[in-house]
Design a protein around this motif. Structure first.
Motif, PDB file in Angstrom:
ATOM      1  N   MET A  47       0.829  -1.202   0.000  1.00 53.09           N
ATOM      2  CA  MET A  47       0.000   0.000   0.000  1.00 53.09           C
ATOM      3  C   MET A  47       0.863   1.252   0.000  1.00 53.09           C
ATOM      4  N   LEU A  48       0.478   2.224  -0.816  1.00 54.64           N
ATOM      5  CA  LEU A  48       1.111   3.538  -0.807  1.00 54.64           C
ATOM      6  C   LEU A  48       0.052   4.574  -0.492  1.00 54.64           C
ATOM      7  N   THR A  49       0.325   5.391   0.491  1.00 54.08           N
ATOM      8  CA  THR A  49      -0.574   6.484   0.849  1.00 54.08           C
ATOM      9  C   THR A  49       0.262   7.618   1.401  1.00 54.08           C
ATOM     10  N   GLY A  50      -0.320   8.780   1.605  1.00 57.39           N
ATOM     11  CA  GLY A  50       0.491   9.872   2.121  1.00 57.39           C
ATOM     12  C   GLY A  50      -0.236  11.192   2.206  1.00 57.39           C
ATOM     13  N   ASP A  51       0.526  12.245   2.492  1.00 58.39           N
ATOM     14  CA  ASP A  51      -0.025  13.581   2.706  1.00 58.39           C
ATOM     15  C   ASP A  51       0.926  14.645   2.182  1.00 58.39           C
ATOM     16  N   ARG A  52       0.348  15.768   1.771  1.00 57.07           N
ATOM     17  CA  ARG A  52       1.154  16.947   1.461  1.00 57.07           C
ATOM     18  C   ARG A  52       1.373  17.738   2.744  1.00 57.07           C
ATOM     19  N   GLY A  76      -1.220  -6.615   8.363  1.00 60.04           N
ATOM     20  CA  GLY A  76      -0.032  -7.221   7.778  1.00 60.04           C
ATOM     21  C   GLY A  76       0.282  -6.734   6.383  1.00 60.04           C
ATOM     22  N   VAL A  77      -0.417  -5.688   5.930  1.00 53.84           N
ATOM     23  CA  VAL A  77      -0.152  -5.115   4.609  1.00 53.84           C
ATOM     24  C   VAL A  77       1.183  -4.367   4.632  1.00 53.84           C
ATOM     25  N   ASP A  78       2.010  -4.573   3.608  1.00 53.87           N
ATOM     26  CA  ASP A  78       3.274  -3.847   3.450  1.00 53.87           C
ATOM     27  C   ASP A  78       2.924  -2.379   3.189  1.00 53.87           C
ATOM     28  N   SER A  79       3.173  -1.519   4.160  1.00 54.41           N
ATOM     29  CA  SER A  79       2.651  -0.149   4.127  1.00 54.41           C
ATOM     30  C   SER A  79       3.757   0.882   3.901  1.00 54.41           C
ATOM     31  N   ALA A 177       4.538   8.401 -10.275  1.00 52.55           N
ATOM     32  CA  ALA A 177       5.893   8.017  -9.856  1.00 52.55           C
ATOM     33  C   ALA A 177       5.924   7.639  -8.386  1.00 52.55           C
ATOM     34  N   ASP A 178       5.182   8.378  -7.565  1.00 46.40           N
ATOM     35  CA  ASP A 178       5.113   8.053  -6.137  1.00 46.40           C
ATOM     36  C   ASP A 178       4.583   6.640  -5.910  1.00 46.40           C
ATOM     37  N   ILE A 179       3.588   6.264  -6.690  1.00 44.76           N
ATOM     38  CA  ILE A 179       2.950   4.959  -6.509  1.00 44.76           C
ATOM     39  C   ILE A 179       3.788   3.838  -7.118  1.00 44.76           C
ATOM     40  N   LEU A 186      -1.785  -1.229  -4.188  1.00 39.23           N
ATOM     41  CA  LEU A 186      -2.994  -0.853  -3.463  1.00 39.23           C
ATOM     42  C   LEU A 186      -2.867   0.600  -3.007  1.00 39.23           C
ATOM     43  N   VAL A 187      -3.880   1.408  -3.347  1.00 42.00           N
ATOM     44  CA  VAL A 187      -3.859   2.821  -2.982  1.00 42.00           C
ATOM     45  C   VAL A 187      -5.214   3.198  -2.395  1.00 42.00           C
ATOM     46  N   PRO A 188      -5.279   3.478  -1.101  1.00 38.38           N
ATOM     47  CA  PRO A 188      -6.542   3.940  -0.529  1.00 38.38           C
ATOM     48  C   PRO A 188      -6.870   5.341  -1.030  1.00 38.38           C
ATOM     49  N   VAL A 189      -8.028   5.499  -1.648  1.00 38.38           N
ATOM     50  CA  VAL A 189      -8.413   6.794  -2.211  1.00 38.38           C
ATOM     51  C   VAL A 189      -9.906   7.017  -2.031  1.00 38.38           C
ATOM     52  N   GLY A 190     -10.308   8.268  -2.142  1.00 41.15           N
ATOM     53  CA  GLY A 190     -11.712   8.598  -2.253  1.00 41.15           C
ATOM     54  C   GLY A 190     -12.128   8.545  -3.708  1.00 41.15           C
ATOM     55  N   LYS A 191     -13.422   8.548  -3.970  1.00 41.07           N
ATOM     56  CA  LYS A 191     -13.912   8.445  -5.345  1.00 41.07           C
ATOM     57  C   LYS A 191     -13.406   9.592  -6.215  1.00 41.07           C
TER      58      LYS A 191
END
Length: 373
Positions: A47-52, A76-79, A177-179, A186-191
């Motif tokens: 999973m890749l997620t993050g913030d500005r 257990g997800v590789d985060s 590129a970040d992803i 896997l990328v948690p996102v809103g619609k």
């Protein structure tokens, strides 16, 4: 824009409108299937997620995404947690106190339960190979595609007479590129963020089609999937979208007294009988929902408890609920902030790991492009 570009943009918009609903339904189905699979096979996912780091993280971030990151990590997800510091300057003239905000973000991550032994925390400006991927990726997208991206379009409309920066125009490619640098699938996102992920999927697919597959029979990049966010949407204290730039947030690191003062100023209405009606009473319902989230109850039960207590009774309950919920997080945060050496160690360790992976990915990319000399 030329007439040809306008026509291309209009045609793209029409196509987007005709396919967006079907694409959304398909994304929702895949997200539901992934959600079920995560509980059984978390090892299949990175999973890749993050913030500005444009300001301090607030309770909207906690309920909207941070709590879910901890949940996925604990499954257990590789985060991988990205602090997107370069993206601060996509729409700003300077970076401000960015170093302080980056370390504050790390402190918040650790305080809410993100474990640096199980999650990689890094800033993408410190990963040269990640950013070098922009060059081949930019060759895989068109100007018209970028201008159709909802974030880019809204920025273009908002700029007025000010020209949009090239970095803002290529923002979707930087996100790709970040992803893809760490091969997140896997990328948690809103619609509303699905178009960004679709652009990333297109970049991954086109790279394989144009340049091949390095030394393997598998594509260099996976097709990342969306995990559609089920996190709660919390409005700001003025009833509009909770935003760092609007100053209507309750920051995670605020004290109990600061929180109480802010909630006291929150917008409500003149009806003393408290109900949960997000359509007709959005400001009141937002506070009811905030209390419900903090107390792990339903909004309806909160509203019924307050009854004719009015806005004052509602704010009193919300204040107590928020301060109780975040007290242990704030205590941990206070301890962590006091150890700047540890904060730097966590960030440097994450950056080191990100560079290892990014360098390996760039080597694969250069091999596929026959640019290894």
């Amino acid at each position: 824009m030329t007439q040809a570009q306008v026509a291309d943009d209009d045609q793209g918009d029409a196509l987007s409108e005709s396919t967006s609903e079907a694409s959304l339904r398909a994304s929702e189905r895949r997200s539901v299937a992934i959600e079920a699979d995560l509980a059984v096979h978390p090892e299949r996912y990175r999973m890749l997620t993050g913030d500005r780091p444009t300001g301090e993280l607030h309770i909207g971030h906690y309920f909207g995404s941070l709590a879910n990151r901890v949940k996925l990590q604990d499954l257990g997800v590789d985060s991988w947690v990205l602090i997107a510091d370069y993206q601060v300057i996509t729409d700003r003239d300077g970076v401000g106190a960015i170093r302080e905000r980056v370390y504050s973000a790390v402190a918040n991550y650790l305080a809410v339960g993100i474990d640096p032994q199980r999650s990689v925390i890094f800033a993408h400006s410190a990963v040269p190979a990640l950013n070098q991927l922009l060059l081949p990726f930019l060759s895989l997208v068109t100007d018209a595609e970028l201008r159709r991206n909802p974030t880019v379009k809204s920025e273009l409309e908002a700029t007025g007479d000010r020209p949009m920066s090239g970095l803002m125009l290529t923002y979707p490619v930087h996100q790709a590129a970040d992803i893809l640098f760490c091969k997140a699938n896997l990328v948690p996102v809103g619609k509303d963020q699905l178009p960004h992920l679709e652009q990333t999927r297109a970049v991954a697919r086109r790279f394989d089609e144009r340049y091949g597959r390095a030394d393997s029979d598998k594509p260099v990049f996976p097709q990342p999937e969306a995990l559609l966010s089920s996190g709660a949407l919390i409005l700001g204290l003025d009833g509009t979208k909770m935003s760092k730039s609007r100053g209507n947030t309750i920051e995670i690191g605020m004290t109990a007294d600061e929180t109480a003062k802010l909630i006291k100023r929150a917008v409500t209405d003149s009806d003393r009988h408290i109900t949960y009606d997000p359509v007709s009473r959005p400001e009141v319902s937002n506070l009811v929902n905030l209390a419900a989230l903090c107390l792990d109850r339903t909004p309806e039960s909160i509203a019924e408890e307050i009854g004719d207590g009015g806005g004052g009774g509602l704010k009193k309950l919300v204040t107590a609920a928020v301060n109780e919920k975040f007290a242990p997080i704030r205590e941990r945060r206070s301890q962590i902030v006091g150890d700047q050496g540890y904060l730097r160690e966590v960030l440097m360790r994450g950056i080191e790991r990100a560079n290892e992976v990014a360098d390996a990915t760039l080597t694969e990319v250069r091999t596929a492009m026959q640019m290894v000399y």
